[in-house]
Design an enzyme around this catalytic site. Sequence first.
Site, mmCIF file in Angstrom:
data_model
loop_
_atom_site.group_PDB
_atom_site.id
_atom_site.type_symbol
_atom_site.label_atom_id
_atom_site.label_comp_id
_atom_site.label_asym_id
_atom_site.label_seq_id
_atom_site.Cartn_x
_atom_site.Cartn_y
_atom_site.Cartn_z
ATOM 1 N N ARG A 169 0.575 9.660 -5.944
ATOM 2 C CA ARG A 169 0.471 10.071 -4.543
ATOM 3 C C ARG A 169 1.793 10.602 -4.008
ATOM 4 N NH1 ARG A 169 -3.347 5.222 -1.957
ATOM 5 N NH2 ARG A 169 -4.997 5.364 -3.549
ATOM 6 N N ASP A 182 0.858 -1.184 0.000
ATOM 7 C CA ASP A 182 0.000 0.000 0.000
ATOM 8 C C ASP A 182 0.896 1.237 0.000
ATOM 9 O OD1 ASP A 182 -2.439 1.349 -0.047
ATOM 10 O OD2 ASP A 182 -2.650 1.354 2.125
ATOM 11 N N ASP A 233 1.547 7.261 4.983
ATOM 12 C CA ASP A 233 0.180 7.753 4.806
ATOM 13 C C ASP A 233 -0.289 8.466 6.065
ATOM 14 O OD1 ASP A 233 0.162 6.677 2.285
ATOM 15 O OD2 ASP A 233 -1.487 5.289 2.637
#
Length: 414
Positions: free
Chosen positions: A297, A241, A245
């Site tokens: 991202r 992932d 984050d």
Amino acid sequence: MFSSIAVWNPSVQAATDIGKETLGAKNGWAAYSGGTTGGAKATTANIFTVTNRKQLVDALGSATNTTPKIIYVSGTINVNVDDNNKSLSANDYKDAGYDFNAYLKAYDPATWGMSKVPSGAQEDARKASQKNQASRISITIPSNTTIVGKGTNAIINGVNFQVKSGTDNIIIRNIEFQDAYDYFPSWDPTDGSTGNWNSEYDSITIKGATHLWIDHCTFDDGAHPDSGNGEYYGREYQHHDGAVDMSNGADLLTLSYNYFHDHDKTTIIGSSDSTTSDEGKLRATLHHNYYKNTVQRTPRVRYGQIHVYNNYYQGSTTGAYATLYIWGVGKSSKIYAQNNVSDVTGLTADQVASPLKGTALYDNGTLLNGVAINAATSAGLSTDVGWTPTLYDAIAASTTVKATVTAQAGSGKL
């Protein structure tokens, strides 16, 4: 060694060793409202050198252990191990009822369809398998902690560091984070128009925590790049992932001089459009980071006031890690970008910023493949983000960014 840091990075409060250094008074959002000192006040009894998972977990203590502590990581620590440091694999974590081939058959879109998420015996067994792995690799960092690598070769392999709500004052530096690998990805046919495989673990997951400084670290997929996983149901079977984050009201983060490479989902700030309580939070500064062969991202933002300056992006729009965009402009995001450089073959000016329900981006000084651009106007975005950063010492000329960042970003460079 530490005098050289002060020359090119004045936002570090120098100390006698790297473990006792604290964030400078103007070094990004993590310097706001009290600053970030990590475990700098640790007494001798709370200074540890760790070489394996058990020592690391013992040194961190419980999630409520807010006593200042400094943890030095020496060599390589693998976290997919038992308490005797014996390696654990998918077979060790796998629930007795889980069978991957049976899973594929049960949720084949041709029979299961695309309108509902998997449920039933195989999905329950997959979740149980995933939880077994999480019990080993998801490790919580408590408040007032510094974790730093010793020397030039400190590695933590497979970890999912969790920095949870209510946690404050964390420093992580000089460590290579490799391969936060989920052995049991989930299939979600409702994710996008063609469905997606999703994995559970970031290298560092920040949810609701405040005051974090992550500096001079490296993030990569180690020995298991997702580019080699193959496909099922026509979608990449993705085992990783994010790298770092930030969500659920987390606030006041500085990411500096880190090296992110050969990875897809790098940093998401704000995980949901519907979490309107994130407004006024999710404030972060990203500077002097090196992004090489990162797909997306870098970052992708919702709600937050994000200062992005003097970062270097390198890659291509083709190949295993084809760049989709640089900045994801999500709902109510407020990205203020200055003097960043992108050498991404094939990327056009209108692809640097991707409007993802966001409407505004301030951009100045961006170089794309040697040409000055304005990513906001190229993407049709407003340039009024409603704020102006003040927490920085100096912003270097764009022409100097590549040389500085490639030489100094990443673990082993302090």
